[in-house]
Design an enzyme around this catalytic site. Sequence first.
Site, PDB file in Angstrom:
ATOM      1  N   LYS A   1       0.870  -1.190   0.000  1.00 34.60           N
ATOM      2  CA  LYS A   1       0.000   0.000   0.000  1.00 34.60           C
ATOM      3  C   LYS A   1       0.893   1.221   0.000  1.00 34.60           C
ATOM      4  CE  LYS A   1      -3.969   2.107   0.489  1.00 34.60           C
ATOM      5  NZ  LYS A   1      -3.697   2.775  -0.803  1.00 34.60           N
TER       6      LYS A   1
ATOM      7  N   LYS B   1       5.638   3.332   8.277  1.00 30.24           N
ATOM      8  CA  LYS B   1       4.459   4.177   8.487  1.00 30.24           C
ATOM      9  C   LYS B   1       3.189   3.340   8.556  1.00 30.24           C
ATOM     10  CE  LYS B   1       4.293   7.607   5.637  1.00 30.24           C
ATOM     11  NZ  LYS B   1       4.011   8.568   4.544  1.00 30.24           N
TER      12      LYS B   1
ATOM     13  N   LYS C   1       5.267   1.803  -3.206  1.00 25.73           N
ATOM     14  CA  LYS C   1       5.202   3.162  -3.758  1.00 25.73           C
ATOM     15  C   LYS C   1       5.438   3.057  -5.256  1.00 25.73           C
ATOM     16  CE  LYS C   1       4.710   7.471  -2.356  1.00 25.73           C
ATOM     17  NZ  LYS C   1       3.948   8.030  -1.239  1.00 25.73           N
TER      18      LYS C   1
ATOM     19  N   GLY D   1      -2.794   8.252  -4.168  1.00 23.46           N
ATOM     20  CA  GLY D   1      -2.176   9.456  -4.735  1.00 23.46           C
ATOM     21  C   GLY D   1      -0.926   9.859  -3.973  1.00 23.46           C
ATOM     22  N   ASP D   2      -0.199  10.777  -4.539  1.00 24.78           N
ATOM     23  CA  ASP D   2       0.945  11.430  -3.897  1.00 24.78           C
ATOM     24  C   ASP D   2       1.171  12.699  -4.721  1.00 24.78           C
ATOM     25  OD1 ASP D   2       3.232  10.961  -1.799  1.00 24.78           O
ATOM     26  OD2 ASP D   2       4.328  11.533  -3.571  1.00 24.78           O
TER      27      ASP D   2
ATOM     28  N   THR E   1      -4.347  13.488   5.337  1.00 21.67           N
ATOM     29  CA  THR E   1      -2.920  13.648   5.663  1.00 21.67           C
ATOM     30  C   THR E   1      -2.699  14.970   6.397  1.00 21.67           C
ATOM     31  OG1 THR E   1      -2.411  12.387   3.676  1.00 21.67           O
ATOM     32  CG2 THR E   1      -0.583  13.525   4.730  1.00 21.67           C
TER      33      THR E   1
HETATM   34  P1  NDP Z   1       0.648  17.736  -4.249  1.00 21.30           P
HETATM   35  O1  NDP Z   1       1.112  17.397  -5.610  1.00 21.30           O
HETATM   36  O2  NDP Z   1      -0.802  17.912  -4.014  1.00 21.30           O
HETATM   37  O3  NDP Z   1       1.382  19.070  -3.746  1.00 21.30           O
HETATM   38  C1  NDP Z   1       2.762  19.144  -3.669  1.00 21.30           C
HETATM   39  C2  NDP Z   1       3.152  20.550  -3.283  1.00 21.30           C
HETATM   40  O4  NDP Z   1       4.547  20.603  -3.032  1.00 21.30           O
HETATM   41  C3  NDP Z   1       2.893  21.554  -4.384  1.00 21.30           C
HETATM   42  O5  NDP Z   1       2.649  22.803  -3.830  1.00 21.30           O
HETATM   43  C4  NDP Z   1       4.218  21.534  -5.151  1.00 21.30           C
HETATM   44  O6  NDP Z   1       4.472  22.693  -5.919  1.00 21.30           O
HETATM   45  C5  NDP Z   1       5.190  21.433  -4.014  1.00 21.30           C
HETATM   46  N1  NDP Z   1       6.424  20.793  -4.489  1.00 21.30           N
HETATM   47  C6  NDP Z   1       6.538  19.578  -5.084  1.00 21.30           C
HETATM   48  N2  NDP Z   1       7.813  19.331  -5.412  1.00 21.30           N
HETATM   49  C7  NDP Z   1       8.508  20.404  -5.025  1.00 21.30           C
HETATM   50  C8  NDP Z   1       9.873  20.758  -5.078  1.00 21.30           C
HETATM   51  N3  NDP Z   1      10.774  19.931  -5.618  1.00 21.30           N
HETATM   52  N4  NDP Z   1      10.233  21.960  -4.558  1.00 21.30           N
HETATM   53  C9  NDP Z   1       9.310  22.783  -3.998  1.00 21.30           C
HETATM   54  N5  NDP Z   1       8.008  22.508  -3.918  1.00 21.30           N
HETATM   55  C10 NDP Z   1       7.605  21.336  -4.418  1.00 21.30           C
HETATM   56  O7  NDP Z   1       1.250  16.610  -3.301  1.00 21.30           O
HETATM   57  P2  NDP Z   1       0.825  16.220  -1.818  1.00 21.30           P
HETATM   58  O8  NDP Z   1       0.340  17.426  -1.098  1.00 21.30           O
HETATM   59  O9  NDP Z   1      -0.039  15.028  -1.901  1.00 21.30           O
HETATM   60  O10 NDP Z   1       2.222  15.745  -1.209  1.00 21.30           O
HETATM   61  C11 NDP Z   1       3.109  16.620  -0.504  1.00 21.30           C
HETATM   62  C12 NDP Z   1       4.059  15.804   0.348  1.00 21.30           C
HETATM   63  O11 NDP Z   1       3.302  15.023   1.294  1.00 21.30           O
HETATM   64  C13 NDP Z   1       4.920  14.788  -0.407  1.00 21.30           C
HETATM   65  O12 NDP Z   1       6.159  14.664   0.246  1.00 21.30           O
HETATM   66  C14 NDP Z   1       4.137  13.495  -0.263  1.00 21.30           C
HETATM   67  O13 NDP Z   1       4.961  12.349  -0.416  1.00 21.30           O
HETATM   68  C15 NDP Z   1       3.660  13.652   1.184  1.00 21.30           C
HETATM   69  N6  NDP Z   1       2.506  12.830   1.534  1.00 21.30           N
HETATM   70  C16 NDP Z   1       1.342  12.882   0.826  1.00 21.30           C
HETATM   71  C17 NDP Z   1       0.262  12.116   1.218  1.00 21.30           C
HETATM   72  C18 NDP Z   1      -1.069  12.237   0.557  1.00 21.30           C
HETATM   73  O14 NDP Z   1      -2.026  11.667   1.087  1.00 21.30           O
HETATM   74  N7  NDP Z   1      -1.224  12.981  -0.527  1.00 21.30           N
HETATM   75  C19 NDP Z   1       0.363  11.148   2.316  1.00 21.30           C
HETATM   76  C20 NDP Z   1       1.614  11.240   3.065  1.00 21.30           C
HETATM   77  C21 NDP Z   1       2.632  12.025   2.648  1.00 21.30           C
HETATM   78  P3  NDP Z   1       4.290  22.650  -7.514  1.00 21.30           P
HETATM   79  O15 NDP Z   1       2.818  22.650  -7.741  1.00 21.30           O
HETATM   80  O16 NDP Z   1       4.977  23.869  -8.020  1.00 21.30           O
HETATM   81  O17 NDP Z   1       4.951  21.387  -7.979  1.00 21.30           O
END
Ligand code: NDP
Length: 454
Positions: A90, A114, A126, A165-166, A209
Amino acid sequence: MSEYSKEIIQTVKEKNQNEVEFLQAVTEVMESLEVVFDKYPHYKTHKILERIIEPERVIMFRVPWFDDQGNVQINRGFRIEMNSAIGPYKGGLRFHPSVNLSILKFLAFEQVFKNSLTTLPMGGGKGGSDFDPKGKSDNEVMRFCQSFMIELFRHIGPNTDVPAGDIGVGGREIGYLFGQYKRLKNEFTGVLTGKGLNWGGSLIRPEATGYGNVYFASEMLATKGETLEGKTCLVSGSGNVAQYAVEKISQLGGKVITMSDSNGYIYDEKGINAEKLGFIMDLKNKKRGRIKEYTDKYKEAIYFPIDTKLNYNPLWKNHKADCVFPSATQNEINETDAKNILTNKVKLVSEGANMPTTIDGVNLFLDAGILYAPGKASNAGGVATSGLEMSQNSGRLSWTREEVDNRLRIIMKSIHKTCVNVSNQFGKKGNYVIGANIGGFLKVADSMIDQGLV
Ligand code: NDP
């Protein structure tokens, strides 16, 4: 570090050259587990660690698709099936140009610990692609997702591997992926989580999250007799995790003054309230715009573009705050950023993103004795609610918003308790890194021993 740990790390380095993020994740966990191996040497005899760092299966495939101009495009697809000792694999799918084997292996490795912490029966995995959904039309995203699923479908299933998603994979992408899976298998099953509410999704999954991270932070603050009420908070990112962290912080009386994307960040001294957050949600989730546009609407806010020449992120340096919620991506807080955060007298760092802090940064937070939660504990609410979505799917049930939110809170409380109890048990009071790594490890390790050499 013990000779045993050094050997493991050296092996990972030699066998996985250039996989820096994977090596970082393994090193961080190794440092925590030394006390476990001292106390319980049978884990060494069973070579649990040597097995846990080797994915059970790595799938890598070509994803060809046509863009809107009729040109052929080729991306690379991946699924890392890391560990299935306690349940089906997962973990999310990430679509971002930076995606490679190292990043996905680090994420899959973290996911094993986790998922174990959530108390739900989920193994770790993943996947994703170096495809960049940014700037693509809906039709292009759909064609890519369909092509991606044409290969992935044969490796996944509700009892085998359940992606979610991620970064870069939200409701739109899950919809296209699910549609194609259903078509290929002629089966309507809970093979993906994060689905739309009309077709098997769970209430609170989009929020989980971000909300879960804030619930975890509240639990940490409670150990000091404090709450989020009146606290000033820095949030990075403006995607799924960041948006719902901001919403929950505001609901609990905190004030969020920053959000960001990969081009820069906005600072709003008055705080990002519900109305302003609504604007950001519309901007990011529907219009797919940039965070800079916030300052066109809210003149009181300031936009800071990313300056790649700096070795620090001004978001973490320029603004005094009580709490920090990094919610964008890995290694967004380096050693200098961590120093800046500490200079600003921050009391709490609770990670929404996966591994957003480098090892040097983590060590600074631990040495300073602030409340610091590693993502594998504090952001586990997302996958936990995915687990709840799987339960609803298999029972053909649909729980209310309150019911799912309550379960999420209970799970976050329980993860917090595990971290506290385990860190105390191993003489490292207040160290949530030790608590999360050991707490997550033990159940997986014992299950692996029970199941023989597989
Ligand atoms: P989204 O795609 O919805 O949002 C990601 C955000 O982070 C955007 O604002 C994006 O900006 C920014 N971002 C991505 N890459 C970079 C980078 N290299 N430098 C600066 N900003 C960056 O993703 P999520 O919100 O789902 O995920 C965010 C984090 O949380 C990740 O680390 C993910 O692995 C983690 N996570 C997510 C979960 C989930 O349920 N979605 C669960 C647990 C952890 P831009 O639009 O410009 O790319």
